[in-house]
Write a protein that holds these residues in place. Structure first.
Motif, PDB file in Angstrom:
ATOM      1  N   PRO A   1     -30.716  10.621 -44.211  1.00  0.00           N
ATOM      2  CA  PRO A   1     -29.655  10.481 -44.021  1.00  0.00           C
ATOM      3  C   PRO A   1     -29.644   8.380 -44.340  1.00  0.00           C
ATOM      4  O   PRO A   1     -28.519   7.976 -44.257  1.00  0.00           O
TER       5      PRO A   1
ATOM      6  N   THR B   1     -30.718   6.896 -47.849  1.00  0.00           N
ATOM      7  CA  THR B   1     -29.464   6.709 -47.829  1.00  0.00           C
ATOM      8  C   THR B   1     -28.288   5.911 -48.296  1.00  0.00           C
ATOM      9  O   THR B   1     -27.641   5.319 -48.879  1.00  0.00           O
ATOM     10  N   LEU B   2     -27.729   6.237 -46.623  1.00  0.00           N
ATOM     11  CA  LEU B   2     -26.746   5.016 -46.336  1.00  0.00           C
ATOM     12  C   LEU B   2     -26.965   3.419 -46.474  1.00  0.00           C
ATOM     13  O   LEU B   2     -26.067   2.454 -47.181  1.00  0.00           O
TER      14      LEU B   2
ATOM     15  N   GLN C   1     -26.519   2.854 -49.897  1.00  0.00           N
ATOM     16  CA  GLN C   1     -25.279   2.949 -50.275  1.00  0.00           C
ATOM     17  C   GLN C   1     -24.414   1.560 -49.511  1.00  0.00           C
ATOM     18  O   GLN C   1     -23.773   1.315 -50.433  1.00  0.00           O
ATOM     19  N   GLN C   2     -25.018   1.479 -48.304  1.00  0.00           N
ATOM     20  CA  GLN C   2     -24.061   0.341 -48.156  1.00  0.00           C
ATOM     21  C   GLN C   2     -24.481  -0.949 -48.175  1.00  0.00           C
ATOM     22  O   GLN C   2     -23.943  -2.498 -48.074  1.00  0.00           O
TER      23      GLN C   2
ATOM     24  N   VAL D   1     -27.636  -0.680 -40.959  1.00  0.00           N
ATOM     25  CA  VAL D   1     -27.620   0.431 -41.331  1.00  0.00           C
ATOM     26  C   VAL D   1     -26.027   1.198 -40.151  1.00  0.00           C
ATOM     27  O   VAL D   1     -26.344   1.496 -39.331  1.00  0.00           O
ATOM     28  N   ASP D   2     -25.134   1.332 -40.920  1.00  0.00           N
ATOM     29  CA  ASP D   2     -23.864   2.067 -40.163  1.00  0.00           C
ATOM     30  C   ASP D   2     -24.094   3.518 -40.387  1.00  0.00           C
ATOM     31  O   ASP D   2     -23.976   4.292 -41.227  1.00  0.00           O
ATOM     32  N   LEU D   3     -24.868   4.372 -38.982  1.00  0.00           N
ATOM     33  CA  LEU D   3     -24.948   5.826 -38.949  1.00  0.00           C
ATOM     34  C   LEU D   3     -23.361   6.592 -38.769  1.00  0.00           C
ATOM     35  O   LEU D   3     -23.445   7.793 -39.282  1.00  0.00           O
TER      36      LEU D   3
ATOM     37  N   VAL E   1     -20.322   6.054 -40.557  1.00  0.00           N
ATOM     38  CA  VAL E   1     -19.358   5.575 -41.659  1.00  0.00           C
ATOM     39  C   VAL E   1     -19.310   6.948 -41.805  1.00  0.00           C
ATOM     40  O   VAL E   1     -20.266   8.139 -42.364  1.00  0.00           O
TER      41      VAL E   1
ATOM     42  N   GLN F   1     -18.606  10.245 -44.501  1.00  0.00           N
ATOM     43  CA  GLN F   1     -18.973  11.002 -45.770  1.00  0.00           C
ATOM     44  C   GLN F   1     -17.758  12.053 -46.092  1.00  0.00           C
ATOM     45  O   GLN F   1     -16.823  12.572 -45.014  1.00  0.00           O
TER      46      GLN F   1
ATOM     47  N   LEU G   1     -23.530  14.131 -47.101  1.00  0.00           N
ATOM     48  CA  LEU G   1     -23.795  13.038 -47.566  1.00  0.00           C
ATOM     49  C   LEU G   1     -23.891  13.159 -49.334  1.00  0.00           C
ATOM     50  O   LEU G   1     -24.054  11.706 -50.063  1.00  0.00           O
TER      51      LEU G   1
END
Length: 351
Positions: A25, A28-29, A32-33, A153-155, A157, A159, A164
């Motif tokens: 996770p 992945t974030l 994405q960010q 990383v903003d955990l 956010v 989805q 995810l």
């Protein structure tokens, strides 16, 4: 002199299965960010399928550690990695192998960030979880490493649909061939009754009772395990609506696809808990000698999805469950009844 802009990051996490799954996770974030980043993850080859659905700016490099034994092997591995021109290294493991690799990178002028595992805090929590309260989750510890490199990383956010990954384009034909087509209103439950250490395993005879009770309620059950002994045990549980997944699917990828179709995964503090959580499948995890306060709870898991005897002053007796019960009776597990597992399962599925 201006500091070099970080564009290419090498992430290192070599083991274990559950810990590597917990990076999914966060990576992945991160991808994405920060889509401008080019991210390479170094891990073991058998863990590569966990990253099947990460964004395109992530490359996963799977290796066999036996190919890089000793200082000579690690030096050869460093030489291969160094050719990629990484601007930064994120060591999410902090063991002897990764210490060697990151030191070589640091001497070459590459920026390095290292996970703070909170070893002292984790040691202090043993036998005192109720007093100390929860420690920083491992997900946040991973994210802190990237913040140190300039990429927070903003955990939190959200989805789309809380998941995810979008698996809508996946080929589920092998899964349907094994599991059948889910009927309207039908609930599929996974049960993963094993873990790496005995003190993390709910007594099998009690778990089988819980499974039988769930069958009586009309749920369809899939049993997850690995290795000869686990598979032989699960074979004895099988009946029409309770099937073992052992050796029935062609790959870890297909097993993960099946997990993604479950309505609930019942597991120990184990890798299957993390597999389910990263795929957006609700989990009910059963904790004995270990404790979620140590930071290893599943991705986005709430306390309602954790079953434990919270008032035992001996918990956790170890962080990883690798020590025998002080009392010899595994009371942290045996005080949980099959009826409690069934009741909590019904509660979660009725949300």
């Amino acid at each position: 002199m201006n500091e070099k802009v970080i564009k290419k990051i090498l992430i290192i996490r070599l083991s274990a299965f559950g810990d590597v799954a917990m990076t999914v996770p966060v990576i992945t974030l991160l991808a994405q960010q920060h889509p401008q980043l080019r991210i390479t993850l170094l891990t073991r080859s058998r863990f590569v399928p966990l990253f099947e659905w990460v964004p395109a700016n992530v490359t996963v490099w799977g290796i066999n550690l036996d190919d890089y034994k000793g200082l000579t092997g690690l030096s050869r591995l460093y030489t291969l990695l160094q050719k990629n021109g990484f601007d930064a290294v994120a060591d999410l493991h902090d063991v002897l192998r990764t210490k060697y690799l990151r030191t070589r990178f640091r001497f070459s002028g590459t920026k390095v960030a290292i996970i703070d595992k909170g070893r002292k805090q984790k040691h202090a929590i043993i036998g005192h979880a109720a007093e100390t309260g929860p420690l920083k989750p491992m997900f946040q510890r991973y994210a802190d490493v990237f913040s140190e490199l300039g990429y927070p990383v903003d955990l939190t956010v959200p989805q789309p649909d809380g998941k995810l990954f979008d698996l809508s384009n996946e080929d589920f034909i092998p899964i349907r061939a094994f599991a059948g087509k889910k009927q309207p209103g039908e609930k599929w439950i996974g049960i993963a009754p094993f873990a790496a250490h005995e003190s993390k395993i709910y007594p099998l005879e009690k778990m089988r009772l819980a499974a039988d009770m769930l069958l009586e309620k009309g749920y369809k059950i899939f049993l997850f395990g690995a290795g000869k002994q686990e598979c032989e045990e699960l074979d004895t549980w099988q009946c029409d609506d309770m099937r073992s997944v052992c050796n029935q699917l062609g790959s870890l990828h297909e097993e993960l696809l099946l997990i993604s179709q479950l309505d609930l995964m019942i597991s120990m503090d184990s890798a299957n808990m993390h597999f389910a959580a990263m795929l957006g499948t609700p989990t009910l995890s059963i904790w004995g000698a270990t404790h979620p306060f140590a930071g290893f709870q599943a991705w986005q898991q709430t306390t309602d999805n954790i079953l434990q005897v919270a008032d035992l002053p001996c918990r956790p007796c170890s962080i990883y469950g690798n020590k025998p019960c002080h009392f010899g009776d595994l009371r942290c597990m045996n005080r949980i009844t099959p009826e409690e597992i069934v009741a909590r399962t019904v509660q979660i599925l009725s949300r």
